[in-house]
Design an enzyme around this catalytic site. Structure first.
Site, PDB file in Angstrom:
ATOM      1  N   LYS A  13      -4.993 -21.047  -9.739  1.00 49.12           N
ATOM      2  CA  LYS A  13      -4.151 -21.536 -10.739  1.00 49.12           C
ATOM      3  C   LYS A  13      -3.350 -22.998 -10.227  1.00 49.12           C
ATOM      4  O   LYS A  13      -3.304 -23.762 -10.994  1.00 49.12           O
ATOM      5  CB  LYS A  13      -2.816 -20.613 -11.166  1.00 49.12           C
ATOM      6  CG  LYS A  13      -3.271 -19.146 -11.585  1.00 49.12           C
ATOM      7  CD  LYS A  13      -2.224 -18.142 -11.819  1.00 49.12           C
ATOM      8  CE  LYS A  13      -1.744 -17.953 -10.679  1.00 49.12           C
ATOM      9  NZ  LYS A  13      -2.373 -16.903  -9.616  1.00 49.12           N
ATOM     10  N   ARG A  89       3.888 -12.178 -15.798  1.00 48.59           N
ATOM     11  CA  ARG A  89       3.029 -11.267 -15.058  1.00 48.59           C
ATOM     12  C   ARG A  89       3.234  -9.589 -15.492  1.00 48.59           C
ATOM     13  O   ARG A  89       2.722  -8.947 -14.930  1.00 48.59           O
ATOM     14  CB  ARG A  89       3.141 -11.576 -13.580  1.00 48.59           C
ATOM     15  CG  ARG A  89       2.575 -12.362 -12.932  1.00 48.59           C
ATOM     16  CD  ARG A  89       2.488 -12.534 -11.470  1.00 48.59           C
ATOM     17  NE  ARG A  89       2.866 -13.808 -11.218  1.00 48.59           N
ATOM     18  CZ  ARG A  89       2.095 -14.594 -10.358  1.00 48.59           C
ATOM     19  NH1 ARG A  89       1.150 -13.873  -9.539  1.00 48.59           N
ATOM     20  NH2 ARG A  89       2.444 -15.789 -10.027  1.00 48.59           N
ATOM     21  N   ARG A 128      -6.632 -20.228   2.836  1.00 45.66           N
ATOM     22  CA  ARG A 128      -5.984 -21.138   2.080  1.00 45.66           C
ATOM     23  C   ARG A 128      -4.896 -21.993   3.235  1.00 45.66           C
ATOM     24  O   ARG A 128      -4.185 -21.198   3.631  1.00 45.66           O
ATOM     25  CB  ARG A 128      -5.139 -20.659   0.913  1.00 45.66           C
ATOM     26  CG  ARG A 128      -4.089 -21.585   0.655  1.00 45.66           C
ATOM     27  CD  ARG A 128      -3.513 -21.276  -1.026  1.00 45.66           C
ATOM     28  NE  ARG A 128      -2.845 -19.912  -0.898  1.00 45.66           N
ATOM     29  CZ  ARG A 128      -2.535 -19.554  -2.068  1.00 45.66           C
ATOM     30  NH1 ARG A 128      -2.624 -20.018  -3.177  1.00 45.66           N
ATOM     31  NH2 ARG A 128      -1.881 -18.164  -1.826  1.00 45.66           N
ATOM     32  N   ARG A 162       0.731 -19.535   3.939  1.00 42.33           N
ATOM     33  CA  ARG A 162       1.763 -18.859   3.325  1.00 42.33           C
ATOM     34  C   ARG A 162       1.963 -17.436   3.812  1.00 42.33           C
ATOM     35  O   ARG A 162       0.868 -16.789   4.246  1.00 42.33           O
ATOM     36  CB  ARG A 162       1.419 -18.657   1.574  1.00 42.33           C
ATOM     37  CG  ARG A 162       1.991 -19.840   0.912  1.00 42.33           C
ATOM     38  CD  ARG A 162       1.612 -19.900  -0.492  1.00 42.33           C
ATOM     39  NE  ARG A 162       1.664 -18.494  -1.319  1.00 42.33           N
ATOM     40  CZ  ARG A 162       1.269 -18.334  -2.387  1.00 42.33           C
ATOM     41  NH1 ARG A 162       1.148 -19.442  -3.317  1.00 42.33           N
ATOM     42  NH2 ARG A 162       1.352 -17.204  -3.096  1.00 42.33           N
ATOM     43  N   ARG A 173      -1.292  -7.656  -2.927  1.00 43.86           N
ATOM     44  CA  ARG A 173      -0.833  -8.442  -4.104  1.00 43.86           C
ATOM     45  C   ARG A 173      -2.055  -8.271  -4.894  1.00 43.86           C
ATOM     46  O   ARG A 173      -1.707  -8.361  -6.257  1.00 43.86           O
ATOM     47  CB  ARG A 173      -0.948  -9.809  -3.510  1.00 43.86           C
ATOM     48  CG  ARG A 173       0.630 -10.210  -2.912  1.00 43.86           C
ATOM     49  CD  ARG A 173       0.253 -11.438  -1.925  1.00 43.86           C
ATOM     50  NE  ARG A 173      -0.176 -12.596  -2.772  1.00 43.86           N
ATOM     51  CZ  ARG A 173      -0.576 -13.898  -2.252  1.00 43.86           C
ATOM     52  NH1 ARG A 173      -1.189 -13.751  -1.167  1.00 43.86           N
ATOM     53  NH2 ARG A 173      -0.948 -14.919  -3.165  1.00 43.86           N
TER      54      ARG A 173
HETATM   55  P1  AP5 Z   1      -4.886 -21.403  -5.527  1.00 45.25           P
HETATM   56  O1  AP5 Z   1      -5.247 -22.565  -6.468  1.00 45.25           O
HETATM   57  O2  AP5 Z   1      -3.839 -21.840  -4.391  1.00 45.25           O
HETATM   58  O3  AP5 Z   1      -4.684 -20.044  -6.296  1.00 45.25           O
HETATM   59  P2  AP5 Z   1      -3.475 -19.392  -7.243  1.00 45.25           P
HETATM   60  O4  AP5 Z   1      -4.230 -18.841  -8.340  1.00 45.25           O
HETATM   61  O5  AP5 Z   1      -2.378 -20.406  -7.174  1.00 45.25           O
HETATM   62  O6  AP5 Z   1      -3.055 -18.345  -6.291  1.00 45.25           O
HETATM   63  P3  AP5 Z   1      -1.484 -18.073  -5.777  1.00 45.25           P
HETATM   64  O7  AP5 Z   1      -1.840 -17.126  -4.392  1.00 45.25           O
HETATM   65  O8  AP5 Z   1      -0.693 -19.053  -5.672  1.00 45.25           O
HETATM   66  O9  AP5 Z   1      -1.235 -16.920  -6.784  1.00 45.25           O
HETATM   67  P4  AP5 Z   1      -0.181 -15.804  -6.400  1.00 45.25           P
HETATM   68  O10 AP5 Z   1      -0.264 -15.357  -7.899  1.00 45.25           O
HETATM   69  O11 AP5 Z   1      -0.558 -14.785  -5.575  1.00 45.25           O
HETATM   70  O12 AP5 Z   1       1.081 -16.491  -5.960  1.00 45.25           O
HETATM   71  P5  AP5 Z   1       2.336 -17.248  -6.755  1.00 45.25           P
HETATM   72  O13 AP5 Z   1       2.710 -18.347  -5.770  1.00 45.25           O
HETATM   73  O14 AP5 Z   1       2.256 -17.481  -8.067  1.00 45.25           O
HETATM   74  O15 AP5 Z   1      -6.383 -21.151  -4.688  1.00 45.25           O
HETATM   75  C1  AP5 Z   1      -6.510 -20.190  -3.530  1.00 45.25           C
HETATM   76  C2  AP5 Z   1      -7.300 -20.817  -2.635  1.00 45.25           C
HETATM   77  O16 AP5 Z   1      -8.693 -20.783  -3.218  1.00 45.25           O
HETATM   78  C3  AP5 Z   1      -7.015 -22.242  -2.014  1.00 45.25           C
HETATM   79  O17 AP5 Z   1      -7.174 -22.120  -0.668  1.00 45.25           O
HETATM   80  C4  AP5 Z   1      -8.263 -23.133  -2.894  1.00 45.25           C
HETATM   81  O18 AP5 Z   1      -8.424 -24.294  -2.394  1.00 45.25           O
HETATM   82  C5  AP5 Z   1      -9.404 -22.242  -3.146  1.00 45.25           C
HETATM   83  N1  AP5 Z   1      -9.840 -22.550  -4.223  1.00 45.25           N
HETATM   84  C6  AP5 Z   1      -9.469 -22.620  -5.731  1.00 45.25           C
HETATM   85  N2  AP5 Z   1     -10.194 -22.859  -6.499  1.00 45.25           N
HETATM   86  C7  AP5 Z   1     -11.582 -22.576  -5.904  1.00 45.25           C
HETATM   87  C8  AP5 Z   1     -12.791 -22.429  -6.425  1.00 45.25           C
HETATM   88  N3  AP5 Z   1     -13.148 -22.732  -7.673  1.00 45.25           N
HETATM   89  N4  AP5 Z   1     -13.682 -22.414  -5.587  1.00 45.25           N
HETATM   90  C9  AP5 Z   1     -13.600 -22.170  -4.067  1.00 45.25           C
HETATM   91  N5  AP5 Z   1     -12.214 -22.146  -3.565  1.00 45.25           N
HETATM   92  C10 AP5 Z   1     -11.061 -22.397  -4.485  1.00 45.25           C
HETATM   93  O19 AP5 Z   1       3.618 -16.024  -6.388  1.00 45.25           O
HETATM   94  C11 AP5 Z   1       3.972 -15.840  -5.143  1.00 45.25           C
HETATM   95  C12 AP5 Z   1       4.943 -14.805  -5.259  1.00 45.25           C
HETATM   96  O20 AP5 Z   1       6.088 -14.984  -6.064  1.00 45.25           O
HETATM   97  C13 AP5 Z   1       4.610 -13.369  -6.073  1.00 45.25           C
HETATM   98  O21 AP5 Z   1       3.605 -12.453  -4.941  1.00 45.25           O
HETATM   99  C14 AP5 Z   1       5.873 -12.762  -6.457  1.00 45.25           C
HETATM  100  O22 AP5 Z   1       6.447 -11.966  -5.243  1.00 45.25           O
HETATM  101  C15 AP5 Z   1       6.705 -13.871  -6.993  1.00 45.25           C
HETATM  102  N6  AP5 Z   1       6.155 -14.106  -8.283  1.00 45.25           N
HETATM  103  C16 AP5 Z   1       5.634 -15.492  -8.696  1.00 45.25           C
HETATM  104  N7  AP5 Z   1       5.858 -15.232 -10.387  1.00 45.25           N
HETATM  105  C17 AP5 Z   1       6.487 -13.962 -10.496  1.00 45.25           C
HETATM  106  C18 AP5 Z   1       6.497 -13.634 -11.843  1.00 45.25           C
HETATM  107  N8  AP5 Z   1       5.857 -14.025 -12.834  1.00 45.25           N
HETATM  108  N9  AP5 Z   1       6.922 -12.138 -11.680  1.00 45.25           N
HETATM  109  C19 AP5 Z   1       7.511 -11.825 -10.543  1.00 45.25           C
HETATM  110  N10 AP5 Z   1       7.316 -12.501  -9.383  1.00 45.25           N
HETATM  111  C20 AP5 Z   1       6.703 -13.486  -9.386  1.00 45.25           C
HETATM  112 MG    MG Z   2      -0.394 -20.654  -7.013  1.00 44.19          MG
END
Ligand code: AP5
Ligand code: MG
Ligand code: ZN
Length: 218
Positions: A13, A89, A128, A162, A173
């Site tokens: 994402k 989510r 990552r 992270r 997660r």
């Molecule tokens: P990346 O693009 O960073 O992945 P992402 O989908 O953004 O993953 P996140 O870990 O950020 O998602 P998340 O949902 O766990 O965390 P968030 O910050 O939203 O890519 C990942 C890796 O893969 C990178 O190294 C990248 O280079 C590589 N990559 C990407 N595309 C690739 C490809 N095509 N091929 C190969 N490699 C690739 O949330 C964090 C925390 O916040 C949650 O756990 C929760 O506690 C809280 N939170 C956030 N939103 C909510 C909500 N709506 N409700 C409640 N709590 C929430």
């Molecule tokens: Mg993200």
């Protein structure tokens, strides 16, 4: 243009968002980024969110809904549209979003779900690395900086991992979010908004699929 970017942790994402904002004027709203920023600055929101995000649990719906609502009300979003990354989510969040958008007199144009096998996600998250200066995301193996150890975007050499990407947190997660995301995907599919794309392709190829979808909306 108002879009939702959905996917399990590590689906890409954030990576796709970095591409999208270079080509489209939409405002990127990532709830995870908002929480991490608040935690870094030790604001009241940060203090509330930390115990959840540190363990890879979801922050309570009322807290999350309130910060998104507040952000959606800003003028830049009204002018340029939004791209929500990682929200909603839960079904409660999806319903709150609908209500907020109705009150703000706007709507969702497309929901893009980046589909990636859970086994692949573990590898992505554990490798990552993020630039501490500008927030650009890399992967040690799949998406390294062009020059080893130097951010392509800003030239910084300071990278971090992270807290919730530590191996013991990653599986939790993924499992938790697999459960919570399913009913929301059904919800948007029934409304004809859902576009699923194959997230197990090169980053550029995933982005080509994203662009194809964005081309179909205004
Ligand atoms: P990346 O693009 O960073 O992945 P992402 O989908 O953004 O993953 P996140 O870990 O950020 O998602 P998340 O949902 O766990 O965390 P968030 O910050 O939203 O890519 C990942 C890796 O893969 C990178 O190294 C990248 O280079 C590589 N990559 C990407 N595309 C690739 C490809 N095509 N091929 C190969 N490699 C690739 O949330 C964090 C925390 O916040 C949650 O756990 C929760 O506690 C809280 N939170 C956030 N939103 C909510 C909500 N709506 N409700 C409640 N709590 C929430
Ligand atoms: Mg993200
Ligand atoms: Zn950087």
């Amino acid at each position: 243009m108002n879009i939702l970017l959905m996917g399990l942790p590590g689906a890409g994402k954030g990576t796709q968002s970095e591409h999208i904002v270079k080509d489209y004027p939409v405002i990127h709203i990532a709830t995870g980024d908002i929480f991490r920023e608040a935690i870094k600055n030790e604001t009241p929101l940060g203090l509330k969110a930390k115990s959840y995000t540190d363990h890879g649990n979801l922050v309570p719906d009322d807290v999350t809904n309130a910060i998104v609502r507040e952000r959606l009300e800003k003028d830049d979003v009204k002018t340029n549209g939004f791209m929500l990354d990682g929200y909603p989510r839960t079904s409660v969040q999806a319903q709150a979003l609908d209500q907020n958008l109705a009150e703000l007199n706007t709507q969702i144009d497309a929901v893009i779900y980046i589909d990636v096998d859970p086994e692949v996600l573990k590898d992505r998250l554990s490798g990552r690395i993020i630039c501490r200066n500008c927030g650009a995301t890399y992967h040690r193996i799949y998406n390294p900086p062009k020059v080893d150890g130097v951010c392509d975007n800003c030239g910084s050499t300071d990278f971090y991992q992270r807290e919730d990407d530590k191996p013991e947190k990653v599986a939790h997660r993924i499992n938790l979010q697999m459960e919570s995301i399913r009913p929301i995907l059904d919800y948007y599919e029934e409304r004809g908004l859902l576009h699923k794309i194959n997230g197990q392709q090169d980053i550029e190829d995933v982005y080509r699929d994203v662009r194809d979808i964005l081309a179909t909306i205004k």
